[in-house]
Design an enzyme around this catalytic site. Sequence first.
Site, PDB file in Angstrom:
ATOM      1  N   HIS A  89       0.795  -1.218   0.196  1.00 22.12           N
ATOM      2  CA  HIS A  89       0.266   0.129  -0.158  1.00 22.12           C
ATOM      3  C   HIS A  89       0.948   1.105  -0.042  1.00 22.12           C
ATOM      4  CE1 HIS A  89      -3.856  -1.440   0.625  1.00 22.12           C
ATOM      5  NE2 HIS A  89      -3.772  -2.478   1.133  1.00 22.12           N
TER       6      HIS A  89
ATOM      7  N   GLU B 120      -7.018  -2.593  -3.812  1.00 17.88           N
ATOM      8  CA  GLU B 120      -6.139  -3.848  -2.994  1.00 17.88           C
ATOM      9  C   GLU B 120      -5.779  -4.111  -4.604  1.00 17.88           C
ATOM     10  OE1 GLU B 120      -6.185  -3.656   0.819  1.00 17.88           O
ATOM     11  OE2 GLU B 120      -5.174  -4.916  -0.543  1.00 17.88           O
TER      12      GLU B 120
ATOM     13  N   SER C  25       1.459  -7.257  -3.436  1.00 18.96           N
ATOM     14  CA  SER C  25       1.949  -8.190  -2.433  1.00 18.96           C
ATOM     15  C   SER C  25       2.072  -9.773  -3.032  1.00 18.96           C
ATOM     16  CB  SER C  25       1.349  -7.651  -1.188  1.00 18.96           C
ATOM     17  OG  SER C  25       0.510  -7.704  -0.886  1.00 18.96           O
TER      18      SER C  25
HETATM   19  N1  HBI Z   1      -7.649  -2.509   9.138  1.00 17.66           N
HETATM   20  N2  HBI Z   1      -5.426  -2.688   9.848  1.00 17.66           N
HETATM   21  C1  HBI Z   1      -6.523  -2.864   8.700  1.00 17.66           C
HETATM   22  N3  HBI Z   1      -5.863  -2.631   6.807  1.00 17.66           N
HETATM   23  C2  HBI Z   1      -7.316  -2.986   6.803  1.00 17.66           C
HETATM   24  O1  HBI Z   1      -6.689  -2.599   5.279  1.00 17.66           O
HETATM   25  C3  HBI Z   1      -8.110  -2.095   6.830  1.00 17.66           C
HETATM   26  C4  HBI Z   1      -8.819  -2.600   8.465  1.00 17.66           C
HETATM   27  N4  HBI Z   1     -10.428  -2.056   8.804  1.00 17.66           N
HETATM   28  C5  HBI Z   1     -11.343  -2.761   7.404  1.00 17.66           C
HETATM   29  C6  HBI Z   1     -11.020  -2.712   5.930  1.00 17.66           C
HETATM   30  N5  HBI Z   1      -9.189  -2.528   5.704  1.00 17.66           N
HETATM   31  C7  HBI Z   1     -12.073  -2.537   5.448  1.00 17.66           C
HETATM   32  O2  HBI Z   1     -12.800  -3.534   6.084  1.00 17.66           O
HETATM   33  C8  HBI Z   1     -12.016  -1.852   3.841  1.00 17.66           C
HETATM   34  O3  HBI Z   1     -13.204  -2.043   3.197  1.00 17.66           O
HETATM   35  C9  HBI Z   1     -12.700  -0.455   4.768  1.00 17.66           C
HETATM   36 FE    FE Z   2      -4.300  -4.026   2.171  1.00 25.83          FE
END
Ligand code: HBI
Ligand code: FE
Length: 287
Positions: A134, A175, A194
Site C-alpha cells: 500500500h 487492493e 504484494s
Molecule cells: N484495518 N489495519 C487495517 N487494514 C485494512 O486494510 C483494513 C482495516 N480495517 C477494515 C478494512 N481494511 C476494510 O473493511 C476496508 O474496506 C475499510
Molecule cells: Fe490491504
Amino acid sequence: MSADGFTTAPPPGAAADWTIDQGWNAYTAEEHAVWNTLYERQTALLPGRAADPFLKGLDALDLHRGGIPDFARINPELQRLTGWQVVAVPGLVPEDVFFEHLANRRFPAGQFIRRADQLDYLQEPDIFHDVFGHVPMLTDPTFADYMQAYGQGGRRAAELGRLENLARLYWYTVEFGLMESPQGLRIYGAGIVSSRTESMFALDDPSPNRLGFDLVRLMRTHYRIDDFQQVYFVIPSLQALLDATLQDFGPVYAALDAAEDLAIETVLPTDRVFTLGTQAYARAKAG
Ligand code: HBI
Ligand code: FE
C-alpha cells in the site's frame, strides 16, 4: 463507545485509535530475512507489471535498502511528498477506526510480519502487505488524495448503511485495481503487488474478466476474499479514480438503492470489456 468515540475499545497496549509503537529494534534477523525474501521476489517480478507510480514509490522511500522499513525513517519523506504517514497497528482495525486514520492521512500498517512458512498467503494483512503493497502508492499525490477522500467517505457510508458498497470500492481499487498505460494494463492494487502468484495471474491468466472502471457498477459487485479475483476493474488513470470519488455520493447511493447487487462473474452488456474471462467466454458461446 471508547474515549475517542470509536465503537470498539482497542486491545491492551494500543492507544484509543488502535496505534502501537512499531518497535523496530525488536524485529529479529529472521523477520528481516522474511521481508528481504518477499521484497526480492516481488521486485524481480514487478517491472513491466506494476504501474509506474508504484515503482517510483519504492525508490522515493528507498525501500530497496533491505530489511523491514523503520516507519520513523520513511515517514519524513512520505510526509514531505504527500502529507501521509504510516502508523503501526496490531492488525485489522474496526472500520470506523480505519476510516478515521485514512481521513487524516495516516495509513495503519500491521506491525507483525508473516512467518517464513507463510510466504505465499496469510489471512490478515501483515507489514509486507501493508508497507510494500500500500505505502508506495501513497507517494503519488493523486492517489494520496484518493485515499483520504475514501476515508472521509467512510464515515458517511457508515451513517447510510453503505459500508459493504464502500468496502467493494476499496477492494476493487486499492487492493485489486488495474490501470491502463501506453504499454498495456498495469497493477496498482496492494493485494496484487504484494502477492507473487497474483502479480502474474492478474495480468496473464485468461480466466478472470477485466472490465472498465464504473463506480456504481463496481459498488454493486460482490467480491471474495479467499481466492484469486474473478473480475478486475481497470481505471484509465489515477485522476479518473480520484474524480469519481470526489463527486457527491448522494446520487451514487440513490443509484445503488435502485439497482440489484451483481454476482462476481457477471458481465453486463454496458461493460467495457478489456478481456472476457474464459468462464464468461464459454457462457457467451453457449448463448
Ligand atoms: N484495518 N489495519 C487495517 N487494514 C485494512 O486494510 C483494513 C482495516 N480495517 C477494515 C478494512 N481494511 C476494510 O473493511 C476496508 O474496506 C475499510
Ligand atoms: Fe490491504
